[in-house]
Design an enzyme around this catalytic site. Structure first.
Site, PDB file in Angstrom:
ATOM      1  N   GLY A  14       0.824  -1.214   0.000  1.00  0.00           N
ATOM      2  CA  GLY A  14       0.000   0.000   0.000  1.00  0.00           C
ATOM      3  C   GLY A  14       0.852   1.255   0.000  1.00  0.00           C
ATOM      4  N   ARG A  17       0.077   5.535  -1.837  1.00  0.00           N
ATOM      5  CA  ARG A  17      -0.471   6.789  -1.299  1.00  0.00           C
ATOM      6  C   ARG A  17      -0.690   6.657   0.211  1.00  0.00           C
ATOM      7  NH1 ARG A  17      -4.833   4.271  -3.989  1.00  0.00           N
ATOM      8  NH2 ARG A  17      -6.541   3.805  -2.557  1.00  0.00           N
ATOM      9  N   SER A 143      -6.015  -0.738  13.288  1.00  0.00           N
ATOM     10  CA  SER A 143      -6.839   0.476  13.417  1.00  0.00           C
ATOM     11  C   SER A 143      -7.472   0.494  14.802  1.00  0.00           C
ATOM     12  CB  SER A 143      -7.951   0.449  12.361  1.00  0.00           C
ATOM     13  OG  SER A 143      -8.923   1.429  12.649  1.00  0.00           O
ATOM     14  N   TYR A 156     -14.332  -4.549   8.687  1.00  0.00           N
ATOM     15  CA  TYR A 156     -13.043  -3.870   8.849  1.00  0.00           C
ATOM     16  C   TYR A 156     -12.492  -4.076  10.269  1.00  0.00           C
ATOM     17  CZ  TYR A 156      -9.786   0.143   8.708  1.00  0.00           C
ATOM     18  OH  TYR A 156      -8.683   0.965   8.750  1.00  0.00           O
ATOM     19  N   ALA A 158     -13.208  -6.399  12.388  1.00  0.00           N
ATOM     20  CA  ALA A 158     -12.840  -7.813  12.591  1.00  0.00           C
ATOM     21  C   ALA A 158     -11.473  -8.097  11.971  1.00  0.00           C
ATOM     22  CB  ALA A 158     -13.908  -8.721  11.976  1.00  0.00           C
ATOM     23  N   LYS A 160      -9.025  -5.991  11.434  1.00  0.00           N
ATOM     24  CA  LYS A 160      -7.954  -5.285  12.149  1.00  0.00           C
ATOM     25  C   LYS A 160      -7.712  -5.901  13.520  1.00  0.00           C
ATOM     26  CE  LYS A 160      -7.063  -2.257   8.932  1.00  0.00           C
ATOM     27  NZ  LYS A 160      -5.807  -2.348   8.188  1.00  0.00           N
ATOM     28  N   ILE A 189      -6.525   9.439  10.470  1.00  0.00           N
ATOM     29  CA  ILE A 189      -5.370  10.020   9.799  1.00  0.00           C
ATOM     30  C   ILE A 189      -5.844  10.620   8.481  1.00  0.00           C
ATOM     31  CG2 ILE A 189      -3.039   9.545   8.937  1.00  0.00           C
ATOM     32  CD1 ILE A 189      -3.429   8.877  11.958  1.00  0.00           C
TER      33      ILE A 189
HETATM   34  P1  NAP Z   1      -5.512   4.775   1.403  1.00  0.00           P
HETATM   35  O1  NAP Z   1      -5.071   6.187   1.310  1.00  0.00           O
HETATM   36  O2  NAP Z   1      -6.866   4.384   0.920  1.00  0.00           O
HETATM   37  O3  NAP Z   1      -4.400   3.857   0.701  1.00  0.00           O
HETATM   38  C1  NAP Z   1      -4.565   2.469   0.671  1.00  0.00           C
HETATM   39  C2  NAP Z   1      -3.332   1.840   0.100  1.00  0.00           C
HETATM   40  O4  NAP Z   1      -3.528   0.417   0.043  1.00  0.00           O
HETATM   41  C3  NAP Z   1      -3.044   2.318  -1.288  1.00  0.00           C
HETATM   42  O5  NAP Z   1      -1.659   2.431  -1.483  1.00  0.00           O
HETATM   43  C4  NAP Z   1      -3.587   1.181  -2.155  1.00  0.00           C
HETATM   44  O6  NAP Z   1      -2.854   1.109  -3.352  1.00  0.00           O
HETATM   45  C5  NAP Z   1      -3.312  -0.024  -1.271  1.00  0.00           C
HETATM   46  N1  NAP Z   1      -4.171  -1.153  -1.591  1.00  0.00           N
HETATM   47  C6  NAP Z   1      -5.511  -1.253  -1.416  1.00  0.00           C
HETATM   48  N2  NAP Z   1      -5.954  -2.436  -1.880  1.00  0.00           N
HETATM   49  C7  NAP Z   1      -4.858  -3.085  -2.339  1.00  0.00           C
HETATM   50  C8  NAP Z   1      -4.667  -4.337  -2.957  1.00  0.00           C
HETATM   51  N3  NAP Z   1      -5.678  -5.188  -3.173  1.00  0.00           N
HETATM   52  N4  NAP Z   1      -3.421  -4.695  -3.320  1.00  0.00           N
HETATM   53  C9  NAP Z   1      -2.373  -3.854  -3.120  1.00  0.00           C
HETATM   54  N5  NAP Z   1      -2.488  -2.655  -2.530  1.00  0.00           N
HETATM   55  C10 NAP Z   1      -3.731  -2.276  -2.170  1.00  0.00           C
HETATM   56  O7  NAP Z   1      -5.460   4.261   2.912  1.00  0.00           O
HETATM   57  P2  NAP Z   1      -4.634   4.792   4.177  1.00  0.00           P
HETATM   58  O8  NAP Z   1      -5.508   5.694   4.925  1.00  0.00           O
HETATM   59  O9  NAP Z   1      -3.281   5.215   3.779  1.00  0.00           O
HETATM   60  O10 NAP Z   1      -4.573   3.424   4.998  1.00  0.00           O
HETATM   61  C11 NAP Z   1      -3.415   2.617   5.067  1.00  0.00           C
HETATM   62  C12 NAP Z   1      -3.633   1.575   6.156  1.00  0.00           C
HETATM   63  O11 NAP Z   1      -3.889   2.243   7.396  1.00  0.00           O
HETATM   64  C13 NAP Z   1      -4.831   0.678   5.894  1.00  0.00           C
HETATM   65  O12 NAP Z   1      -4.551  -0.637   6.326  1.00  0.00           O
HETATM   66  C14 NAP Z   1      -5.907   1.289   6.757  1.00  0.00           C
HETATM   67  O13 NAP Z   1      -6.874   0.343   7.121  1.00  0.00           O
HETATM   68  C15 NAP Z   1      -5.100   1.766   7.933  1.00  0.00           C
HETATM   69  N6  NAP Z   1      -5.734   2.817   8.708  1.00  0.00           N
HETATM   70  C16 NAP Z   1      -6.016   4.041   8.167  1.00  0.00           C
HETATM   71  C17 NAP Z   1      -6.616   5.007   8.952  1.00  0.00           C
HETATM   72  C18 NAP Z   1      -6.928   6.394   8.450  1.00  0.00           C
HETATM   73  O14 NAP Z   1      -7.547   7.177   9.194  1.00  0.00           O
HETATM   74  N7  NAP Z   1      -6.541   6.766   7.246  1.00  0.00           N
HETATM   75  C19 NAP Z   1      -6.939   4.738  10.289  1.00  0.00           C
HETATM   76  C20 NAP Z   1      -6.663   3.489  10.801  1.00  0.00           C
HETATM   77  C21 NAP Z   1      -6.046   2.548  10.009  1.00  0.00           C
HETATM   78  P3  NAP Z   1      -3.455   0.783  -4.801  1.00  0.00           P
HETATM   79  O15 NAP Z   1      -4.832   1.342  -4.871  1.00  0.00           O
HETATM   80  O16 NAP Z   1      -2.460   1.431  -5.700  1.00  0.00           O
HETATM   81  O17 NAP Z   1      -3.404  -0.699  -4.915  1.00  0.00           O
END
Ligand code: NAP
Length: 249
Positions: A14, A17, A143, A156, A158, A160, A189
């Site tokens: 991931g 971005r 998360s 989600y 479950a 995490k 975030i």
């Molecule tokens: P995001 O901006 O939506 O980015 C998600 C990333 O995961 C992207 O790089 C996407 O890349 C990749 N991805 C998604 N499905 C994929 C797949 N099938 N194969 C390969 N890559 C995949 O999300 P984020 O906010 O940065 O979140 C990153 C992590 O932090 C996640 O696990 C999320 O659950 C966790 N998290 C986020 C928050 C928050 O508030 N943002 C809070 C708690 C936890 P591509 O689309 O290029 O494949």
């Protein structure tokens, strides 16, 4: 097998971005060779260029982590190319939110596959190279939803929450091999995942936080940098919550 790279090699899923991008940039700035993994090759190539222009080292791996065979092959490929794999960051994740009564089997299964099963597949593929190197740092991004629950996120939360039990188990299995496994649980975030929240929801969330502000991807990257460092060998099986004081649990 190619010549062993002196730098520690990190595989970050991931990385195209959001939080994963910040983690990859930080690990590269800290002197790791970072393998940038996600589905979108364009943003990964841009990040590779950015890292190299800053004096770091990175390579691109276009892979869908929901495809277990492809993910395992990608990780095996990294070991073949570099002769080592030191750090694995299971960061790729998705949401498919719905209330329980409306949630479809597909919404549940897709989230479990991308968020949880991918971490299992990646860790299983990474464990042998790490054991060979007598060193490993595994971090999975969970998360606060997985710790305290969140309406509309049964799938989600479950996935995490399961990362916690999974990581603690492999921490026990691999602890004598120099390999640690930890979870980082972000709160809210600022990324694409949260950008569509209505302003009144964002304001409400801010009011629940000790620091009264959403976090930045770099806040999570800093925690990952420590948990994957050489000096963090005594940190394992832990959940590090980085949430601006939302849960305090
Ligand atoms: P995001 O901006 O939506 O980015 C998600 C990333 O995961 C992207 O790089 C996407 O890349 C990749 N991805 C998604 N499905 C994929 C797949 N099938 N194969 C390969 N890559 C995949 O999300 P984020 O906010 O940065 O979140 C990153 C992590 O932090 C996640 O696990 C999320 O659950 C966790 N998290 C986020 C928050 C928050 O508030 N943002 C809070 C708690 C936890 P591509 O689309 O290029 O494949």
């Amino acid at each position: 097998m190619a010549e062993s790279n002196e730098k520690r090699v990190a595989f970050v899923t991931g990385a195209s971005r959001g939080i994963g991008r910040a983690i990859a940039s930080r690990l590269a700035a800290d002197g790791r060779h970072v393998v940038l993994a996600s589905r979108s090759e364009g943003p990964l190539n841009e990040l590779k260029t950015e890292i190299e222009q800053a004096g770091g080292s990175a390579s691109v791996c276009a892979v869908d982590v929901g495809d277990g065979a492809a993910l395992a092959a990608a990780i095996e490929g990294v070991f073949k190319e570099h002769g080592r794999l030191d750090i694995l960051v299971n960061n790729a994740g998705i949401t498919r939110d719905n209330l329980l009564l409306r949630m479809s089997d597909e919404e549940f299964d897709e989230v479990m596959n991308v968020n949880l099963r991918s971490a299992f597949v990646a860790c299983r593929a990474a464990a042998r190279p790490m054991m060979k190197g007598k060193f490993g740092r595994i971090v999975s991004i969970a998360s606060t939803s997985g710790l305290v629950g969140n309406s509309g996120q049964a799938n989600y939360a479950a996935s995490k929450s399961a990362l916690v039990g999974f990581s603690r188990t492999i921490a026990r299995e691999l602890g004598t091999k120099g390999i640690t496994a930890n979870v980082i649980a972000p709160g809210f975030i600022e990324t694409d995942m949260t950008k569509d929240l209505p302003p009144q929801v964002t304001d409400h969330i801010k009011g629940l936080l000790a620091v009264r502000d959403l976090g930045k991807p770099e806040d999570i990257a800093a925690a990952v940098a420590y948990a994957t460092s050489d000096e963090a060998g005594y940190l394992t099986g832990q959940v590090i919550t980085v949430d601006g004081g939302m849960t305090m649990c």
